[in-house]
Design a protein around this motif. Structure first.
Motif, PDB file in Angstrom:
ATOM      1  N   GLY A 235      27.136  -8.032  55.975  1.00 14.70           N
ATOM      2  CA  GLY A 235      26.828  -8.591  54.657  1.00 14.70           C
ATOM      3  C   GLY A 235      27.744  -9.739  54.288  1.00 14.70           C
ATOM      4  O   GLY A 235      27.780 -10.169  53.131  1.00 14.70           O
ATOM      5  N   ALA A 236      28.494 -10.266  55.254  1.00 12.76           N
ATOM      6  CA  ALA A 236      29.432 -11.365  54.972  1.00 12.76           C
ATOM      7  C   ALA A 236      28.664 -12.672  54.794  1.00 12.76           C
ATOM      8  O   ALA A 236      27.535 -12.825  55.256  1.00 12.76           O
ATOM      9  CB  ALA A 236      30.446 -11.499  56.105  1.00 12.76           C
ATOM     10  N   ARG A 237      29.299 -13.598  54.106  1.00 11.65           N
ATOM     11  CA  ARG A 237      28.686 -14.899  53.903  1.00 11.65           C
ATOM     12  C   ARG A 237      28.542 -15.624  55.236  1.00 11.65           C
ATOM     13  O   ARG A 237      29.371 -15.491  56.138  1.00 11.65           O
ATOM     14  CB  ARG A 237      29.511 -15.746  52.927  1.00 11.65           C
ATOM     15  CG  ARG A 237      29.529 -15.175  51.512  1.00 11.65           C
ATOM     16  CD  ARG A 237      30.403 -16.011  50.594  1.00 11.65           C
ATOM     17  NE  ARG A 237      30.349 -15.532  49.217  1.00 11.65           N
ATOM     18  CZ  ARG A 237      31.144 -14.575  48.724  1.00 11.65           C
ATOM     19  NH1 ARG A 237      32.068 -14.029  49.499  1.00 11.65           N
ATOM     20  NH2 ARG A 237      31.030 -14.193  47.468  1.00 11.65           N
ATOM     21  N   LEU A 382      21.689  -6.068  53.383  1.00  4.86           N
ATOM     22  CA  LEU A 382      22.650  -4.965  53.446  1.00  4.86           C
ATOM     23  C   LEU A 382      22.871  -4.374  52.067  1.00  4.86           C
ATOM     24  O   LEU A 382      22.837  -3.152  51.879  1.00  4.86           O
ATOM     25  CB  LEU A 382      23.983  -5.440  54.026  1.00  4.86           C
ATOM     26  CG  LEU A 382      25.078  -4.361  54.068  1.00  4.86           C
ATOM     27  CD1 LEU A 382      24.693  -3.242  55.025  1.00  4.86           C
ATOM     28  CD2 LEU A 382      26.429  -4.951  54.462  1.00  4.86           C
ATOM     29  N   GLY A 383      23.104  -5.234  51.062  1.00  2.00           N
ATOM     30  CA  GLY A 383      23.320  -4.735  49.702  1.00  2.00           C
ATOM     31  C   GLY A 383      22.127  -3.961  49.181  1.00  2.00           C
ATOM     32  O   GLY A 383      22.281  -2.931  48.514  1.00  2.00           O
ATOM     33  N   VAL A 395      30.582  -0.275  44.443  1.00  2.35           N
ATOM     34  CA  VAL A 395      30.795  -0.231  45.890  1.00  2.35           C
ATOM     35  C   VAL A 395      30.060  -1.378  46.579  1.00  2.35           C
ATOM     36  O   VAL A 395      30.594  -2.018  47.491  1.00  2.35           O
ATOM     37  CB  VAL A 395      30.335   1.132  46.464  1.00  2.35           C
ATOM     38  CG1 VAL A 395      30.318   1.093  47.984  1.00  2.35           C
ATOM     39  CG2 VAL A 395      31.266   2.235  45.983  1.00  2.35           C
ATOM     40  N   ILE A 396      28.860  -1.663  46.133  1.00  4.26           N
ATOM     41  CA  ILE A 396      28.106  -2.786  46.707  1.00  4.26           C
ATOM     42  C   ILE A 396      28.845  -4.095  46.456  1.00  4.26           C
ATOM     43  O   ILE A 396      28.968  -4.952  47.336  1.00  4.26           O
ATOM     44  CB  ILE A 396      26.690  -2.843  46.114  1.00  4.26           C
ATOM     45  CG1 ILE A 396      25.887  -1.613  46.537  1.00  4.26           C
ATOM     46  CG2 ILE A 396      25.965  -4.110  46.576  1.00  4.26           C
ATOM     47  CD1 ILE A 396      24.548  -1.495  45.852  1.00  4.26           C
ATOM     48  N   GLY A 397      29.357  -4.275  45.245  1.00  2.47           N
ATOM     49  CA  GLY A 397      30.108  -5.476  44.912  1.00  2.47           C
ATOM     50  C   GLY A 397      31.343  -5.633  45.777  1.00  2.47           C
ATOM     51  O   GLY A 397      31.675  -6.729  46.226  1.00  2.47           O
ATOM     52  N   LYS A 398      32.016  -4.527  46.025  1.00  5.07           N
ATOM     53  CA  LYS A 398      33.197  -4.563  46.894  1.00  5.07           C
ATOM     54  C   LYS A 398      32.802  -4.910  48.323  1.00  5.07           C
ATOM     55  O   LYS A 398      33.469  -5.702  48.998  1.00  5.07           O
ATOM     56  CB  LYS A 398      33.895  -3.205  46.853  1.00  5.07           C
ATOM     57  CG  LYS A 398      35.091  -3.067  47.784  1.00  5.07           C
ATOM     58  CD  LYS A 398      36.256  -3.935  47.381  1.00  5.07           C
ATOM     59  CE  LYS A 398      37.476  -3.636  48.254  1.00  5.07           C
ATOM     60  NZ  LYS A 398      38.623  -4.488  47.901  1.00  5.07           N
ATOM     61  N   SER A 399      31.706  -4.343  48.795  1.00  2.00           N
ATOM     62  CA  SER A 399      31.242  -4.597  50.158  1.00  2.00           C
ATOM     63  C   SER A 399      30.936  -6.070  50.379  1.00  2.00           C
ATOM     64  O   SER A 399      31.271  -6.643  51.422  1.00  2.00           O
ATOM     65  CB  SER A 399      29.973  -3.782  50.456  1.00  2.00           C
ATOM     66  OG  SER A 399      30.178  -2.409  50.245  1.00  2.00           O
ATOM     67  N   LEU A 400      30.288  -6.686  49.400  1.00  5.68           N
ATOM     68  CA  LEU A 400      29.834  -8.067  49.540  1.00  5.68           C
ATOM     69  C   LEU A 400      30.807  -9.081  48.955  1.00  5.68           C
ATOM     70  O   LEU A 400      30.523 -10.279  48.931  1.00  5.68           O
ATOM     71  CB  LEU A 400      28.462  -8.221  48.870  1.00  5.68           C
ATOM     72  CG  LEU A 400      27.355  -7.290  49.398  1.00  5.68           C
ATOM     73  CD1 LEU A 400      26.046  -7.581  48.693  1.00  5.68           C
ATOM     74  CD2 LEU A 400      27.201  -7.443  50.899  1.00  5.68           C
ATOM     75  N   ASN A 401      31.952  -8.595  48.448  1.00  4.03           N
ATOM     76  CA  ASN A 401      32.973  -9.471  47.871  1.00  4.03           C
ATOM     77  C   ASN A 401      32.429 -10.284  46.699  1.00  4.03           C
ATOM     78  O   ASN A 401      32.749 -11.448  46.526  1.00  4.03           O
ATOM     79  CB  ASN A 401      33.547 -10.419  48.923  1.00  4.03           C
ATOM     80  CG  ASN A 401      34.855 -11.065  48.472  1.00  4.03           C
ATOM     81  OD1 ASN A 401      35.655 -10.444  47.786  1.00  4.03           O
ATOM     82  ND2 ASN A 401      35.070 -12.309  48.858  1.00  4.03           N
TER      83      ASN A 401
END
Length: 442
Positions: A235-237, A382-383, A395-401
């Motif tokens: 899920g990274a940019r 992913l999100g 948690v989703i926000g943390k995962s995707l920064n």
């Protein structure tokens, strides 16, 4: 002669006789004058008594300088007079005022983000591209000569091509003037203030359950399969995946540490077991490059994967169409075998041929077309699957920064354990939907 200056009224003035000049004054700004010569040259001046003499401060020629710009400049100069400046100093102040393009360059060089970091090279290139493509109207103008009408004109014209670029142009103009005010290069009003932006369209596209088998199959056939799988599973940019370096990765701990992300903060990305398996496979066959996905350009890593992505979507879409046609009895076994070979060997030709057939049969594109998926949608996928498997928004926000004023502090207190659990669950769900049982090491 005095009257309210307008473009129509000033253009209607008749030139005087040879050897003479005509001077008219504005009723809106009484010290603003326009001098008309026999040759037809129209020049704006501020006419103000200075001691025992009259000072004539030249502003610019009409219609190159508009009435609105002349009034704004006149007000500025009259303010200088009121502060005790002399005409020579006023002229010098106008002459030394930076152009919009020069001020933008200064901002890109010296402005810092809120965290103190400099503006990234990518952002610099992006801003300069917008200047080159959409701001020719103002790029060479002095800051005080840029009007609200200019900014509106840029926004309207650019919106016809791209509403997003139009809004970005206005935002950049506003930032430049705010920077100029902060550093005392400009004392006027920001001309981009309260320009109405285009209605925002929120994009919520992600790979659906029925699309994942086709998407993952097509990705597996790509020479950049590792890149696209990392984009999906982390899920990274896109920019961070492109520049992923081995020094940032701890395969034993299952963590990828990104030093700096787009929002100006570092990020620890949790790596699912499947992601670790893929990276170990890539590492076993890597050369001397420090990057996971090396490239031949000056960056040393992959830069533009759009062509490979287009091929993936083309193959995935046509295979969905072929399945649909086969289910409806429109393809024989032999025809399907030929079609599958064509999709693999010549996807563009297969797309042209079978879409033509689909149009004849009345098959709606919505039943098979996946070409609207973007690389960034892998991140959103992913999100979305995390949400499907019960992850909280935090948690989703943390995962995707993701970064927000309200929840940044909460993100900072989270450790990676709940994030890892959520990513792993989403990965398993996606792979199950895509009929992928496991990733085998090369």
């Amino acid at each position: 002669m005095k009257f309210k200056f307008t473009k129509t009224a000033l253009l209607a003035l008749s030139p005087p006789e040879a050897g003479s000049r005509t001077t008219v004054y504005d009723t809106e700004v009484p010290k603003l004058a326009l001098r008309l010569t026999f040759a037809g040259t129209r020049t704006f001046y501020v006419v103000k008594r200075s001691g025992a003499s009259m000072a004539w401060v030249k502003l610019g020629t009409f219609p190159g300088m508009t009435v609105e710009q002349a009034r704004a400049e006149a007000q500025k100069i009259l303010g200088e007079f009121a502060a005790g400046a002399n005409p020579a100093a006023v002229r010098r102040a106008i002459r030394e005022e930076p152009t919009f393009a020069a001020m933008l360059e200064d901002m890109l060089k010296n402005k810092k983000k809120r965290n103190g970091a400099p503006i990234t090279d990518r952002t610099k290139h992006d801003y300069l591209d917008v200047l080159r493509l959409h701001m020719t109207l103002i790029r060479s103008k002095k800051l005080s000569h840029v009007t609200r009408a200019d900014v509106k004109a840029i926004h309207v014209k650019t919106s016809k091509k791209s509403e997003r670029q139009a809004d970005k142009a206005v935002a950049i103009i506003s930032s430049v003037f705010n920077f100029a005010v902060d550093h005392e290069h400009f004392t006027g009003t920001n001309p981009a203030m309260r320009i109405q932006k285009n209605p925002a369209v929120s994009r919520d596209r992600f790979a659906q359950p029925g699309e994942l088998p086709y998407l993952l199959a097509a990705i597996s056939e790509s020479s950049l399969s590792g890149f696209f799988l990392m984009s999906l599973l982390t899920g990274a940019r896109r920019s961070n995946v492109q520049a992923m370096a081995w020094r940032e990765i701890d395969l034993d701990a299952g963590v990828w540490r990104i030093d700096m992300t787009k929002n100006g903060t570092p990020q620890s990305v949790t790596l699912s077991p499947e992601a670790v398996t893929i990276l170990r496979s890539i590492k076993e066959t890597r050369g001397s490059s420090p990057f996971v996905f090396p490239g031949t350009g000056k960056t040393g890593h992959i830069v533009e994967p759009k062509k490979a992505w287009a091929t993936i979507l083309r193959r995935a879409s046509i295979r969905r169409l072929l399945d649909h046609m086969e289910a409806d009895g429109k393809l024989t076994i032999e025809e399907r075998t030929h079609a599958d070979r064509l999709v693999l060997e010549a996807p563009a030709a297969a797309e042209k041929h079978y879409i033509s057939i689909a149009e004849t049969l009345g098959v709606e594109p919505v039943t098979y077309d996946m070409t609207g998926l973007r690389i960034h949608d892998l991140r959103r996928t992913l999100g979305s699957w995390q949400a499907k498997t019960g992850a909280s928004l935090i948690v989703i926000g943390k995962s995707l920064n993701h970064k927000s004023l309200q929840s940044t502090a909460i993100y900072a207190r989270l450790d990676l354990d709940p994030v890892r659990e959520s990513v792993n669950a989403a990965t398993q769900a996606m792979l199950k939907a895509g009929n992928v049982l496991e990733f085998k090491r090369a």
